[in-house]
Structures are given as C-alpha cells and as structure tokens.
Design a protein around this motif. Structure first.
Motif, PDB file in Angstrom:
ATOM      1  N   LEU A  50       0.835  -1.205   0.000  1.00  0.00           N
ATOM      2  CA  LEU A  50       0.000   0.000   0.000  1.00  0.00           C
ATOM      3  C   LEU A  50       0.867   1.251   0.000  1.00  0.00           C
ATOM      4  CD1 LEU A  50      -2.539  -1.075   2.788  1.00  0.00           C
ATOM      5  CD2 LEU A  50      -2.877  -1.211   0.316  1.00  0.00           C
ATOM      6  N   PRO A  51       0.426   2.307  -0.669  1.00  0.00           N
ATOM      7  CA  PRO A  51       1.158   3.581  -0.607  1.00  0.00           C
ATOM      8  C   PRO A  51       0.967   4.242   0.746  1.00  0.00           C
ATOM      9  CG  PRO A  51      -0.888   3.865  -1.816  1.00  0.00           C
ATOM     10  CD  PRO A  51      -0.774   2.385  -1.522  1.00  0.00           C
ATOM     11  N   THR A  52       1.897   5.076   1.133  1.00  0.00           N
ATOM     12  CA  THR A  52       1.785   5.780   2.415  1.00  0.00           C
ATOM     13  C   THR A  52       0.701   6.858   2.330  1.00  0.00           C
ATOM     14  OG1 THR A  52       3.570   7.249   1.722  1.00  0.00           O
ATOM     15  CG2 THR A  52       4.166   5.402   3.141  1.00  0.00           C
ATOM     16  N   ARG A  53       0.023   7.085   3.452  1.00  0.00           N
ATOM     17  CA  ARG A  53      -0.998   8.145   3.563  1.00  0.00           C
ATOM     18  C   ARG A  53      -0.646   8.989   4.788  1.00  0.00           C
ATOM     19  NH1 ARG A  53      -6.694   6.230   4.283  1.00  0.00           N
ATOM     20  NH2 ARG A  53      -5.774   4.712   5.711  1.00  0.00           N
ATOM     21  N   HIS A  54       0.364   9.834   4.618  1.00  0.00           N
ATOM     22  CA  HIS A  54       0.885  10.563   5.774  1.00  0.00           C
ATOM     23  C   HIS A  54      -0.166  11.442   6.441  1.00  0.00           C
ATOM     24  CE1 HIS A  54       5.035   9.269   5.624  1.00  0.00           C
ATOM     25  NE2 HIS A  54       5.037   9.445   4.323  1.00  0.00           N
ATOM     26  N   TYR A  55      -1.063  12.005   5.671  1.00  0.00           N
ATOM     27  CA  TYR A  55      -2.113  12.849   6.261  1.00  0.00           C
ATOM     28  C   TYR A  55      -2.953  12.044   7.250  1.00  0.00           C
ATOM     29  CZ  TYR A  55      -5.666  10.544   3.401  1.00  0.00           C
ATOM     30  OH  TYR A  55      -6.496   9.603   2.858  1.00  0.00           O
ATOM     31  N   ARG A  56      -3.214  10.781   6.900  1.00  0.00           N
ATOM     32  CA  ARG A  56      -4.047   9.938   7.761  1.00  0.00           C
ATOM     33  C   ARG A  56      -3.278   9.505   9.007  1.00  0.00           C
ATOM     34  NH1 ARG A  56      -8.308   8.972  10.528  1.00  0.00           N
ATOM     35  NH2 ARG A  56      -8.928   6.780  10.718  1.00  0.00           N
ATOM     36  N   TYR A  57      -1.989   9.185   8.849  1.00  0.00           N
ATOM     37  CA  TYR A  57      -1.197   8.779  10.007  1.00  0.00           C
ATOM     38  C   TYR A  57      -1.061   9.930  10.993  1.00  0.00           C
ATOM     39  CZ  TYR A  57      -0.016   5.363   6.404  1.00  0.00           C
ATOM     40  OH  TYR A  57      -0.080   4.444   5.395  1.00  0.00           O
ATOM     41  N   LYS A  58      -0.935  11.148  10.470  1.00  0.00           N
ATOM     42  CA  LYS A  58      -0.850  12.322  11.335  1.00  0.00           C
ATOM     43  C   LYS A  58      -2.166  12.528  12.070  1.00  0.00           C
ATOM     44  CE  LYS A  58       0.914  16.033  13.115  1.00  0.00           C
ATOM     45  NZ  LYS A  58       1.899  15.901  14.216  1.00  0.00           N
ATOM     46  N   GLU A  59      -3.256  12.304  11.369  1.00  0.00           N
ATOM     47  CA  GLU A  59      -4.580  12.455  11.967  1.00  0.00           C
ATOM     48  C   GLU A  59      -4.761  11.482  13.133  1.00  0.00           C
ATOM     49  OE1 GLU A  59      -8.804  13.199   9.846  1.00  0.00           O
ATOM     50  OE2 GLU A  59      -7.987  11.193   9.509  1.00  0.00           O
ATOM     51  N   VAL A  60      -4.389  10.220  12.915  1.00  0.00           N
ATOM     52  CA  VAL A  60      -4.521   9.213  13.973  1.00  0.00           C
ATOM     53  C   VAL A  60      -3.525   9.494  15.097  1.00  0.00           C
ATOM     54  CG1 VAL A  60      -4.394   6.750  14.527  1.00  0.00           C
ATOM     55  CG2 VAL A  60      -5.389   7.487  12.357  1.00  0.00           C
ATOM     56  N   SER A  61      -2.322   9.957  14.731  1.00  0.00           N
ATOM     57  CA  SER A  61      -1.325  10.316  15.735  1.00  0.00           C
ATOM     58  C   SER A  61      -1.873  11.384  16.678  1.00  0.00           C
ATOM     59  CB  SER A  61      -0.044  10.821  15.062  1.00  0.00           C
ATOM     60  OG  SER A  61       0.869  11.320  16.016  1.00  0.00           O
ATOM     61  N   ASN A  62      -2.566  12.365  16.118  1.00  0.00           N
ATOM     62  CA  ASN A  62      -3.159  13.420  16.952  1.00  0.00           C
ATOM     63  C   ASN A  62      -4.178  12.833  17.930  1.00  0.00           C
ATOM     64  OD1 ASN A  62      -1.653  15.410  15.705  1.00  0.00           O
ATOM     65  ND2 ASN A  62      -3.259  15.955  14.240  1.00  0.00           N
ATOM     66  N   MET A  63      -4.945  11.840  17.471  1.00  0.00           N
ATOM     67  CA  MET A  63      -5.915  11.192  18.354  1.00  0.00           C
ATOM     68  C   MET A  63      -5.200  10.478  19.505  1.00  0.00           C
ATOM     69  SD  MET A  63      -8.398   9.327  15.595  1.00  0.00           S
ATOM     70  CE  MET A  63      -8.605  10.011  13.959  1.00  0.00           C
TER      71      MET A  63
END
Length: 347
Positions: free
Chosen positions: A72-85
């Motif tokens: 799968l390609p990376t989705r940095h925006y999503r990882y940052k979003e979950v990281s914030n949670m």
C-alpha cells in the motif's frame, strides 16, 4: 525520589492504521511504502515481518521475500490524523509529554503518584478501546531504560525496568540496543570484538571517551543505568478531542448524541485539568463508506464547561444530514487559550 518515565511506541503504526481503516486487512502481511520497484518499506505488519520484511528495505526485496504481501502507498495525512488522536488520549494522562516522532513519545508521570503499571495498562486500554490499536510501553526511572523496556516484548508489550535490576538485566543485550550507538559505531565496536553490553561494560571510561568523544561518557553511564535527560514537554496544545469507531454502524442521532455527551464530559475534565478553554467546536463523522466529514462552529466566547461543549456539538450534529450509516463519531474543541485565572465552580 526517582523519576517515573514511560516510553510509548505504537506497534507497526502505519500498517496498523491501514488495518484500522480497512478491517479486511487484519492478520494479513500489510506492507506500507513506495509501491514502485524503487520505493522502500516505511513499515509493515508483524505478519509481513515473519517473512523477513523490515523498514527501509527496498520494495523489490520485500516482494521477493513476501510475494503475497499487500503493498500500500503511504498516507501521511491519515497517520498524522490518527497520531493526533493518540496524543490527545495521552494528554488526558499528563501534560509532561515529549513527542519523539509521529508514533512515539516519553511521558513523565512522577507527579501522578500512581502505580506506573496501572497507568500503563490504562493507556493501553484507552488506545485499544478508542482506536483499536496496540501500543508497547516501557517504564523505568530514566529515558534510556524506558525506551529499552518498550522494545522488550513487542508487539503490545509492557515492561518495567527497576533500579535493582541494573546492570544484570542489560548484560546479554546487543550493543545495538544502546541509545547513542549508531550503525557505524556498532560496526566499529564489533571490529574489536564488542558485541554485547557485557563486553562494553568492561571498557574503562577513558577508553570510551577517547573512542567516541564526549558521547562516550554518556554511553558509559547509560549502560550503568545513569541517564539524566529530562522529559521536555515541548508541544503546544492546539485542540482537545475524543472520537471512537462504533461497534455497529448507525445513523440514529439519539445514539450518536450519547457519545458526544460522554466525550464532552471527558474534554471538559481535560480542559479544567490543564486550565484551558476554547471557542471552536468541531464534530467529526466517518461514514460506512469511509468518507470523513467535519463541521465546526466558532463561538463568540471561550468555554470549558461540559454542558456548553455538548450543546454546541448537538446543534452541529442536528445540522448534518445523515444519508448513510456512521462508523465513527467525534467532537473536539480548538482555538485554545491558557486561562491566567484559575477556573472556579460557583460552590
């Protein structure tokens, strides 16, 4: 009194987020990174690691080792979003947090006066319940040993290293585990037959200083359980929020409002604990087809009260037309300010 430091490290973070968003990937060899032959692996699930796949490995090599892997390609925006949670949940425990990366941090819980194992189990439970993710946690009286402990029995690990365990517990570990020794330093030591911390322990401090300069003294001290680095709380809070993935998708607003009420209560508790208030309320939903939607309202005053937060969140939810079932609901407050006067109740 000794400090109590926790090191938290999300397990296979990028691939775990992909599984969280697409449960059909559970228990499968998920490999996240560049999908072209010239790309590299960012991270992979533990199922993929059984085939020898590892971070920073070229994609072509990963494909050779794990031909049935799901790339799968990376989705940095999503990882940052979950990281914030994740970090919002951690800030519900203490404000003394030093983020190291998107999925890793040190926490100083000395002032909590609670059993550190109980605190660690609470953190693990919160993150599992709210996000469905696993986290490994290490506990000790300094940063070096706490990080070492978090890596001790991954994934989903929990380890406490106490003062009386030092130095015996370290002796058989590879020198690769010593913070401050990079790949080249390890190779340099291997060339003179230094492979374990036991080997390193026998070297005099003068040798370490001459061999590695000023850093040699730090390494000499760390393997003896001495590390005076403090946890530097450097993050300015931008929002406080809670969200959860529902056990069953629904568009019943009465049910969704119950979640907003519970979340508002938790958010208010965090705000009062940190002496913050905010003025922008945001409700977030994710549909059954994995589409994210947010709607915000900025108030003309700062609030920190549970009832005010919930009332605004309820109004926002009522204004959203739900055309399909919802799988995630959340609420947050932003545009924060630190109150200079302590917030007092009427009585």
């Amino acid at each position: 009194m000794d400090s109590v430091i926790i090191h938290v490290d999300m397990d296979a973070f990028f691939s775990s987020v992909e599984v969280m968003d697409n449960p059909s990937l559970k228990n499968k060899p998920v490999i996240v990174g560049g999908v072209s032959e010239r790309g590299v692996v960012a991270t992979c699930s533990y199922e993929a690691r059984k085939f020898g796949v590892s971070s920073a490995m070229p994609i072509y090599k990963a494909k050779a080792l794990c031909p049935k892997g799901i790339f799968l390609p990376t989705r940095h925006y999503r990882y940052k979003e979950v990281s914030n949670m994740v970090f919002e949940l951690l800030y519900g425990i203490t404000d003394k947090i030093e983020p190291v990366s998107i999925d890793e941090a040190y926490m100083d819980i000395t002032d909590l006066k609670e059993n550190p194992v109980v605190v660690a189990l609470k953190i693990k439970s919160m993150i599992k319940m709210e996000l469905g993710l696993n986290i490994s946690i290490g506990i000790s009286y300094n940063k070096f040993l706490a990080k070492l402990a978090s890596d001790w029995n991954k994934p989903n690990g929990l380890k406490e290293i106490k003062k009386e365990m030092i130095p015996d517990i370290l002796m058989d570990l590879s020198i690769k585990k010593v913070h401050g020794l990079g790949k080249k330093s390890v190779e340099k030591l291997n060339n003179i037959a230094i492979f374990t911390i036991r080997d390193l322990y026998d070297l005099p401090i003068e040798f370490m200083q001459e061999y590695f300069g000023r850093q040699g003294v730090d390494i000499y001290n760390r393997i003896r359980g001495i590390d005076n680095r403090s946890v530097s709380a450097i993050r300015e809070r931008k929002s406080v929020g809670r969200e959860t993935t529902l056990k069953k998708d629904t568009k019943d607003k009465t049910q969704l409002k119950r979640y907003l009420l519970n979340f508002s209560r938790d958010i208010a508790t965090q705000l009062k604990k940190a002496n913050f208030s905010g003025k922008t309320i945001t409700v977030k939903i994710k549909t059954a087809s994995f589409e994210n939607h947010t709607k915000s309202k900025t108030l003309n005053k700062y609030v920190f009260d549970e009832e005010e937060i919930y009332n605004e969140g309820e109004k926002i939810l009522d204004s959203i037309e739900l055309t399909e079932d919802i799988r995630l609901i959340g609420i947050s407050i932003s545009s924060l300010k630190k109150d200079l006067v302590e917030q007092l109740t009427l009585f």
